[in-house]
Design a protein around this motif. Structure first.
Motif, PDB file in Angstrom:
ATOM      1  N   SER A 105       0.810  -1.210   0.000  1.00 32.41           N
ATOM      2  CA  SER A 105       0.000   0.000   0.000  1.00 32.41           C
ATOM      3  C   SER A 105       0.845   1.263   0.000  1.00 32.41           C
ATOM      4  N   PHE A 106       0.230   2.341  -0.418  1.00 31.45           N
ATOM      5  CA  PHE A 106       0.884   3.637  -0.534  1.00 31.45           C
ATOM      6  C   PHE A 106       0.980   4.321   0.825  1.00 31.45           C
ATOM      7  N   PHE A 107       2.094   4.985   1.071  1.00 26.16           N
ATOM      8  CA  PHE A 107       2.330   5.736   2.307  1.00 26.16           C
ATOM      9  C   PHE A 107       1.668   7.111   2.218  1.00 26.16           C
ATOM     10  N   ALA A 108       0.344   7.151   2.189  1.00 27.49           N
ATOM     11  CA  ALA A 108      -0.357   8.426   2.036  1.00 27.49           C
ATOM     12  C   ALA A 108      -0.039   9.396   3.164  1.00 27.49           C
ATOM     13  N   THR A 109       0.266   8.866   4.338  1.00 24.84           N
ATOM     14  CA  THR A 109       0.519   9.724   5.494  1.00 24.84           C
ATOM     15  C   THR A 109       1.741  10.619   5.293  1.00 24.84           C
ATOM     16  N   PHE A 110       2.684  10.196   4.427  1.00 25.76           N
ATOM     17  CA  PHE A 110       3.901  10.988   4.226  1.00 25.76           C
ATOM     18  C   PHE A 110       3.621  12.284   3.458  1.00 25.76           C
ATOM     19  N   PRO A 111       3.080  12.233   2.241  1.00 32.47           N
ATOM     20  CA  PRO A 111       2.754  13.508   1.593  1.00 32.47           C
ATOM     21  C   PRO A 111       1.663  14.287   2.327  1.00 32.47           C
ATOM     22  N   ALA A 112       0.736  13.565   2.971  1.00 32.84           N
ATOM     23  CA  ALA A 112      -0.328  14.251   3.711  1.00 32.84           C
ATOM     24  C   ALA A 112       0.239  15.117   4.824  1.00 32.84           C
ATOM     25  N   ALA A 113       1.380  14.709   5.395  1.00 36.27           N
ATOM     26  CA  ALA A 113       1.994  15.491   6.480  1.00 36.27           C
ATOM     27  C   ALA A 113       2.319  16.908   6.029  1.00 36.27           C
ATOM     28  N   ALA A 116      12.991  -1.403   9.351  1.00 33.31           N
ATOM     29  CA  ALA A 116      11.936  -2.422   9.351  1.00 33.31           C
ATOM     30  C   ALA A 116      12.088  -3.432  10.487  1.00 33.31           C
ATOM     31  N   LEU A 117      10.945  -3.898  10.952  1.00 29.51           N
ATOM     32  CA  LEU A 117      10.863  -4.849  12.063  1.00 29.51           C
ATOM     33  C   LEU A 117       9.898  -5.971  11.698  1.00 29.51           C
ATOM     34  N   PRO A 118       9.931  -7.073  12.449  1.00 28.24           N
ATOM     35  CA  PRO A 118       8.926  -8.112  12.247  1.00 28.24           C
ATOM     36  C   PRO A 118       7.590  -7.679  12.852  1.00 28.24           C
ATOM     37  N   PRO A 119       6.482  -8.300  12.432  1.00 29.57           N
ATOM     38  CA  PRO A 119       6.469  -9.477  11.562  1.00 29.57           C
ATOM     39  C   PRO A 119       6.440  -9.176  10.065  1.00 29.57           C
ATOM     40  N   LYS A 120       6.148  -7.924   9.656  1.00 31.27           N
ATOM     41  CA  LYS A 120       5.906  -7.675   8.240  1.00 31.27           C
ATOM     42  C   LYS A 120       7.188  -7.431   7.445  1.00 31.27           C
ATOM     43  N   TRP A 121       8.163  -6.791   8.058  1.00 30.95           N
ATOM     44  CA  TRP A 121       9.402  -6.450   7.370  1.00 30.95           C
ATOM     45  C   TRP A 121       9.122  -5.648   6.102  1.00 30.95           C
ATOM     46  N   GLY A 122       8.245  -4.656   6.216  1.00 32.65           N
ATOM     47  CA  GLY A 122       7.867  -3.881   5.045  1.00 32.65           C
ATOM     48  C   GLY A 122       8.708  -2.628   4.864  1.00 32.65           C
ATOM     49  N   ILE A 123       8.283  -1.803   3.918  1.00 31.67           N
ATOM     50  CA  ILE A 123       8.915  -0.506   3.680  1.00 31.67           C
ATOM     51  C   ILE A 123       8.471   0.443   4.782  1.00 31.67           C
ATOM     52  N   THR A 124       9.411   1.209   5.341  1.00 31.42           N
ATOM     53  CA  THR A 124       9.108   2.107   6.445  1.00 31.42           C
ATOM     54  C   THR A 124       9.375   3.562   6.053  1.00 31.42           C
ATOM     55  N   LEU A 125       8.932   4.466   6.916  1.00 30.77           N
ATOM     56  CA  LEU A 125       9.236   5.880   6.704  1.00 30.77           C
ATOM     57  C   LEU A 125      10.739   6.109   6.680  1.00 30.77           C
ATOM     58  N   HIS A 126      11.458   5.335   7.465  1.00 28.51           N
ATOM     59  CA  HIS A 126      12.922   5.404   7.461  1.00 28.51           C
ATOM     60  C   HIS A 126      13.460   5.173   6.048  1.00 28.51           C
ATOM     61  N   ASP A 127      12.870   4.210   5.350  1.00 29.32           N
ATOM     62  CA  ASP A 127      13.297   3.899   3.990  1.00 29.32           C
ATOM     63  C   ASP A 127      13.003   5.050   3.035  1.00 29.32           C
ATOM     64  N   LEU A 128      11.839   5.689   3.210  1.00 26.29           N
ATOM     65  CA  LEU A 128      11.496   6.824   2.360  1.00 26.29           C
ATOM     66  C   LEU A 128      12.463   7.981   2.568  1.00 26.29           C
ATOM     67  N   GLU A 170      15.708   7.200   0.900  1.00 23.52           N
ATOM     68  CA  GLU A 170      15.577   7.366  -0.549  1.00 23.52           C
ATOM     69  C   GLU A 170      15.581   8.853  -0.928  1.00 23.52           C
ATOM     70  N   SER A 171      15.126   9.673   0.016  1.00 22.84           N
ATOM     71  CA  SER A 171      15.077  11.116  -0.202  1.00 22.84           C
ATOM     72  C   SER A 171      16.410  11.802   0.087  1.00 22.84           C
ATOM     73  N   GLY A 172      17.431  11.017   0.448  1.00 19.32           N
ATOM     74  CA  GLY A 172      18.737  11.583   0.725  1.00 19.32           C
ATOM     75  C   GLY A 172      18.951  11.981   2.165  1.00 19.32           C
ATOM     76  N   ILE A 173      18.082  11.463   3.056  1.00 20.50           N
ATOM     77  CA  ILE A 173      18.168  11.803   4.474  1.00 20.50           C
ATOM     78  C   ILE A 173      18.516  10.549   5.272  1.00 20.50           C
ATOM     79  N   ASP A 174      19.634  10.599   5.984  1.00 15.70           N
ATOM     80  CA  ASP A 174      20.021   9.492   6.862  1.00 15.70           C
ATOM     81  C   ASP A 174      19.473   9.797   8.250  1.00 15.70           C
ATOM     82  N   ALA A 175      18.287   9.262   8.536  1.00 12.77           N
ATOM     83  CA  ALA A 175      17.574   9.632   9.760  1.00 12.77           C
ATOM     84  C   ALA A 175      18.356   9.306  11.021  1.00 12.77           C
ATOM     85  N   ASP A 176      19.157   8.244  10.983  1.00 10.63           N
ATOM     86  CA  ASP A 176      19.886   7.835  12.180  1.00 10.63           C
ATOM     87  C   ASP A 176      21.088   8.735  12.472  1.00 10.63           C
ATOM     88  N   ARG A 177      21.444   9.591  11.531  1.00 12.07           N
ATOM     89  CA  ARG A 177      22.559  10.515  11.739  1.00 12.07           C
ATOM     90  C   ARG A 177      22.086  11.925  12.109  1.00 12.07           C
TER      91      ARG A 177
END
Length: 347
Positions: free
Chosen positions: A89-97, A114-126, A129-136
């Motif tokens: 599914s689409f991360f509508a919450t991200f552009p909606a923010a 990503a974490l279990p059980p789904k191991w899906g795409i997360t906001l961290h991944d977005l 991809e946008s050039g932002i290393d959130a953990d730094r």
């Protein structure tokens, strides 16, 4: 911890819910790593079998909040989606923010790798991809970007290190634990409003009671896409509005507002999630995703009492999207965090 395990680990019929004080003891032992890995794993599995009570989840939220970096940065809406991400599914919450922030409603987003059980795409991944290393990202610059734009993104395992310390155990277990709920309710910015995603309707009453206990002014419990806080656009969504200690079922049907749209088949990757999000913000996205962002934003504006109706919210959001201001705000936020994440990390 052993005595508490005996109470929750007696099997489906023999186990009992812990009272709030007992659950606080368990949460403290687990989050402070005073319990052994075996005890922590056993507790998580026993709770999964028994199903966590409201008091037990609330205790874990309380202890997570105690250990987290929390500041009343902005009085707005906390968007609490699943940390195990999405696959279909689409991360509508991200552009909606960014649409909501442009409309004057500050938004708090948060997540982790990503974490279990789904191991899906997360906001961290977005963000990556946008050039932002959130953990730094340093806390100061994250807060500055939020104050400048109205959008706060919290890397949860940096702002609540106990979550990072428990990651390896959660990965080994490979299943949902009480932390999958508690981590979404840490409320890093003391938001008065909450939109919270659930997967199964069976937990709606417990989550509504939990939102009341945690004293949110208004909360919307959403049985959304993949257990997220995002409303469907191709069919009605079951939601529960929690206000003044009461929970009321509210079915939100996109067809009521002329927005129901079939979703195209997509192979979602972080790059594709970001591309679609940016297309929507630029006013050139696929109609289904544009409508989905508009509907979610309008409902959240009404939840936060910025508009009197969903219809008014749609009118407001459509005008802002057409004007291009949400895209400009996103670019300002992105540029600020890209520059910061390229610097040596500091807290």
């Amino acid at each position: 911890m052993t005595n508490l395990l005996k109470e929750v680990g007696r099997g489906k019929r023999g186990a009992r819910d812990l009272c709030y004080d007992e659950a606080l003891l368990a949460a403290d032992a687990i989050l402070d790593l005073k319990a052994t890995p075996a005890q922590i794993g056993a507790f998580f599995i026993a709770e999964r079998i028994k199903m966590e009570s409201v008091e037990e989840i609330e205790a874990f939220v309380t202890v997570c909040r105690k250990h987290a970096h929390r500041l009343p940065i902005q009085q707005g809406l906390d968007c609490a989606g699943p940390y195990d991400g999405r696959k279909k599914s689409f991360f509508a919450t991200f552009p909606a923010a960014f649409l909501l922030a442009t409309a004057g409603l500050p938004i708090t987003l948060h997540g982790a790798a990503a974490l279990p059980p789904k191991w899906g795409i997360t906001l961290h991944d977005l963000l990556h991809e946008s050039g932002i290393d959130a953990d730094r990202l340093s806390r100061d610059q994250i807060v500055k970007a939020a104050k400048d734009t109205g959008v706060l993104y919290v890397p949860a395992e940096e702002w609540c290190p106990q979550l990072r310390a428990l990651r390896s155990i959660r990965i080994e277990l490979g299943m949902r634990t009480v932390l999958n709920t508690a981590e979404k309710l840490i409320d890093y910015s003391h938001s008065p409003f909450l939109v919270f995603g659930i997967y199964h309707n069976t937990v709606s009453a417990r989550m509504a009671q939990l939102a009341t206990n945690l004293e949110y002014t208004r909360a919307l419990i959403v049985q959304g896409m993949e257990g997220s806080e995002d409303l469907f656009i191709e069919r009605p969504t079951r939601t529960y509005l929690v206000t003044d200690g009461e929970s009321k079922l509210h079915m939100i049907d996109p067809d009521t507002y002329g927005l129901e749209t079939p979703l195209p088949k997509m192979e979602w990757t972080p790059a594709e999630q970001l591309r679609v999000s940016e297309s929507v913000l630029q006013g050139r996205g696929h109609l289904a995703f544009v409508n989905q962002v508009l509907l979610n934003a309008a409902v959240r504006l009404q939840l936060a009492e910025k508009v009197e109706s969903i219809e008014e919210g749609l009118y407001t959001c459509k005008a802002l999207l057409d004007d291009g201001a949400p895209w400009e705000l996103y670019r300002k936020w992105q540029n600020a965090l890209q520059a910061e994440s390229a610097l040596p990390c500091s807290s």
